[in-house]
Scaffold this active site. Structure first.
Site, PDB file in Angstrom:
ATOM      1  N   ARG A 125       0.844  -1.030  -0.032  1.00 27.35           N
ATOM      2  CA  ARG A 125      -0.087   0.089   0.145  1.00 27.35           C
ATOM      3  C   ARG A 125       1.054   1.274  -0.042  1.00 27.35           C
ATOM      4  O   ARG A 125       1.987   1.230   0.649  1.00 27.35           O
ATOM      5  CB  ARG A 125      -1.002   0.084   1.109  1.00 27.35           C
ATOM      6  CG  ARG A 125      -2.044  -1.039   1.147  1.00 27.35           C
ATOM      7  CD  ARG A 125      -2.961  -0.631   0.115  1.00 27.35           C
ATOM      8  NE  ARG A 125      -4.244  -1.578   0.197  1.00 27.35           N
ATOM      9  CZ  ARG A 125      -4.219  -2.636  -0.573  1.00 27.35           C
ATOM     10  NH1 ARG A 125      -3.342  -3.044  -1.259  1.00 27.35           N
ATOM     11  NH2 ARG A 125      -5.393  -3.496  -0.653  1.00 27.35           N
ATOM     12  N   GLU A 133      -3.828   7.972  -4.647  1.00 25.80           N
ATOM     13  CA  GLU A 133      -4.230   7.538  -5.739  1.00 25.80           C
ATOM     14  C   GLU A 133      -5.571   8.071  -6.436  1.00 25.80           C
ATOM     15  O   GLU A 133      -6.378   8.313  -5.617  1.00 25.80           O
ATOM     16  CB  GLU A 133      -4.033   5.842  -5.917  1.00 25.80           C
ATOM     17  CG  GLU A 133      -3.011   5.465  -5.338  1.00 25.80           C
ATOM     18  CD  GLU A 133      -3.091   3.948  -4.941  1.00 25.80           C
ATOM     19  OE1 GLU A 133      -4.140   3.150  -5.475  1.00 25.80           O
ATOM     20  OE2 GLU A 133      -2.046   3.084  -4.710  1.00 25.80           O
ATOM     21  N   HIS A 155      -1.908   0.524  -9.835  1.00 26.10           N
ATOM     22  CA  HIS A 155      -2.440  -0.457  -8.959  1.00 26.10           C
ATOM     23  C   HIS A 155      -2.979  -1.403  -9.790  1.00 26.10           C
ATOM     24  O   HIS A 155      -4.068  -1.769  -9.514  1.00 26.10           O
ATOM     25  CB  HIS A 155      -3.334   0.437  -8.064  1.00 26.10           C
ATOM     26  CG  HIS A 155      -3.496  -0.411  -6.722  1.00 26.10           C
ATOM     27  ND1 HIS A 155      -3.866   0.459  -5.593  1.00 26.10           N
ATOM     28  CD2 HIS A 155      -3.452  -1.751  -6.479  1.00 26.10           C
ATOM     29  CE1 HIS A 155      -3.967  -0.402  -4.517  1.00 26.10           C
ATOM     30  NE2 HIS A 155      -3.737  -1.468  -5.036  1.00 26.10           N
TER      31      HIS A 155
END
Length: 324
Positions: free
Chosen positions: A237, A266, A285
């Site tokens: 993360r 993000e 991601h």
């Protein structure tokens, strides 16, 4: 009248078809859940929510008095305030056991891409800069027979170790809350403390979940411990890494490069400093983002939701204390 369910950022709507017989499904995508009027109105009667990355906190629960279950379409669930949900009698579920191999493919892929400069040299060719034989300026570094340090040897970390050791003859160091004896036996992984891993690894791969203990786990001190030839890989993360310290380590050439699939915020904004480094591979991601895996995850999330709303025990209940 059918009971109401909210689907949030769940693009594979074919997975929702199993709910059509009993539930009215309202679909929301790319909205602000704090301010979108239709979403806030839907919360008033919603008994279940299924989807990805919806922050479920006290404020949302106050707006959803009938809510019985939140089914997260991901393995992680740091977006759920589990303690508050449990006090309110709201079940939380996730989707483990589906994405391990797919994510391991992606994370080992960006490791390879960084070491062999694949994205950078793809641009080199497409820009018309390849005029003849390659010079040392275009050379990359080997991956095989190097040392990979994995921080977080869970299922995904183990799958990465499998690819590295069996496919590339890499030596595996790992740091974890507990020993992973299976990884030690199958992949000859060596358990060590964090500092030893950082000092001795040619590649450092961060795969821990985000918890209060792992937030900013890798910062200025940790980057200074790494080899100058080290490539840092983050597939966990974004908030597990101090991005300011990472940027400084790259600017000061304290590490060779980085491969990142996650970020503190993000999506990453266009002018972000990390996007300016040619020796940093950046992916959006993509860990579990294949059609096959995303569909399996969505179907499991829907299965968990349906179970929770029909008096059955969800397969992947995060907070069993809610049953009491």
């Amino acid at each position: 009248m059918k009971r109401k369910v909210i689907a949030y950022n769940l693009e594979l709507t074919e997975a929702l078809e199993k709910l059509d017989d009993q539930f009215k499904v309202q679909i929301f995508d790319s909205i602000n859940p704090k301010t979108d009027p239709a979403f806030l109105e839907a919360l008033k009667d919603a008994e279940g929510i299924v989807g990805l990355a919806l922050p479920v906190d006290q404020e949302l629960l106050d707006r959803a008095p009938k809510l019985k279950i939140v089914s997260n379409n991901s393995t992680g669930y740091n977006n759920l305030s589990i303690e508050v949900m449990s006090k309110r009698g709201v079940m939380g579920t996730n989707t483990p056991g589906v994405l391990e191999d797919t994510t391991a493919d992606a994370i080992f892929g960006i490791l390879l891409a960084s070491a062999r400069r694949i994205a950078e040299l793809d641009h080199f060719v497409k820009s018309g800069n390849w005029q003849g034989h390659l010079t040392t300026a275009e050379y990359a570094i080997d991956v095989h027979h190097k040392t990979l340090g994995i921080i977080g040897m869970g299922k995904i970390g183990s799958a990465i170790a499998k690819r590295a050791h069996l496919g590339f003859d890499m030596d595996i160091l790992y740091h974890n809350r507990t020993r992973n004896l299976e990884a030690e036996e199958k992949y000859h992984a060596t358990y060590c403390n964090l500092d030893t891993l950082l000092k001795e690894s040619d590649f450092v791969c961060l795969m821990t979940p985000l918890t209060p203990e792992t937030e900013n786990l890798i910062g200025e001190r940790e980057f200074k411990l790494m080899k100058k030839s080290c490539i840092f890989v983050n597939g966990s993360r974004g908030k597990t890494v101090d991005e300011t310290a990472l940027i400084e380590a790259l600017e000061q050439k304290e590490i060779h490069g980085a491969a990142l699939d996650v970020y503190q915020i993000e999506p990453v904004k266009k002018g972000h400093p990390l996007l300016q480094f040619p020796n940093v591979v950046t992916t959006p991601h993509i860990g579990s983002s294949t059609y096959e895996t995303e569909l399996k995850m969505a179907e499991l999330a829907v299965e968990n939701l349906r179970a929770g709303l029909t008096g059955k025990l969800p397969k992947n209940l995060i907070n069993p204390e809610v049953l009491n």
